[in-house]
Design a protein around this motif. Structure first.
Motif: not given
Length: 183
Positions: A23, A126, A129, A152, A157-158, A160-162, A164-165
């Protein structure tokens, strides 16, 4: 299987496993399952030939209804071994957008096997991504981005989430995820 089929299959696996599977782009799945993602393989070996195909792909996307083709991935497997060369080419690609008066209508995103954000080390997770099996110029419709952004409103937010994932996955996890892509 011919070279073009192998390249397209590898790009599709990356889309399905990483971009959609993790995602990394919450907007990708809906257009992908509707077969609205055009994958164009460009075997150019020089910037002039690539730029000519970029013109064609931009004009095709601009003149095609979004319901038919919402976004285009222009895959460049025969050029840009070095990320810095690819990154430099992005200035030319942006100039093409401007020349065709498509700024504000179509946006460019970029992916590369050795993608590296400014102020990061090459192996920083990072960067993953934006890593793809080949250099890719992603041509996106601004209207589609605007509609997606309604869901969104804070795109950071997307991002940073990416990060983190991908960091949670780690280098080994990333390589296992795309192990079919290892040659």
């Amino acid at each position: 299987m011919n070279d073009i089929s192998q390249i397209e299959n590898r790009v599709r696996r990356w889309l399905e496993k990483a971009v959609i599977g993790l995602n990394l782009c919450p907007f990708a799945k809906s257009v992908y399952v509707k077969d609205q993602v055009r994958i164009a393989i460009c075997h150019a070996q020089d910037k002039h030939t690539l730029t000519a195909q970029l013109y064609e792909e931009l004009q095709l996307l601009a003149s095609t209804p979004a319901q038919q083709t919402d976004t285009t991935l222009l895959v460049v497997p025969s050029m840009f071994e070095q990320f810095s060369d690819f990154n430099d080419y992005l200035d030319i690609a942006e100039a093409v957008l401007d020349e065709l008066e498509l700024v504000g209508e179509i946006q460019l995103a970029s992916f590369h096997p050795a993608y590296q954000f400014a102020d990061t080390e090459p192996d920083d997770l990072s960067n993953y991504t934006n890593r793809a099996p080949y250099p890719i110029l992603h041509l996106l419709r601004e209207d589609s981005l605007d509609k997606a952004a309604e869901q969104y409103p804070d795109a950071s937010v997307i991002f940073q989430r990416n990060i983190d994932v991908v960091r949670a996955l780690g280098h080994e996890g990333w390589h296992r995820l795309l192990q079919d892509d290892q040659e």
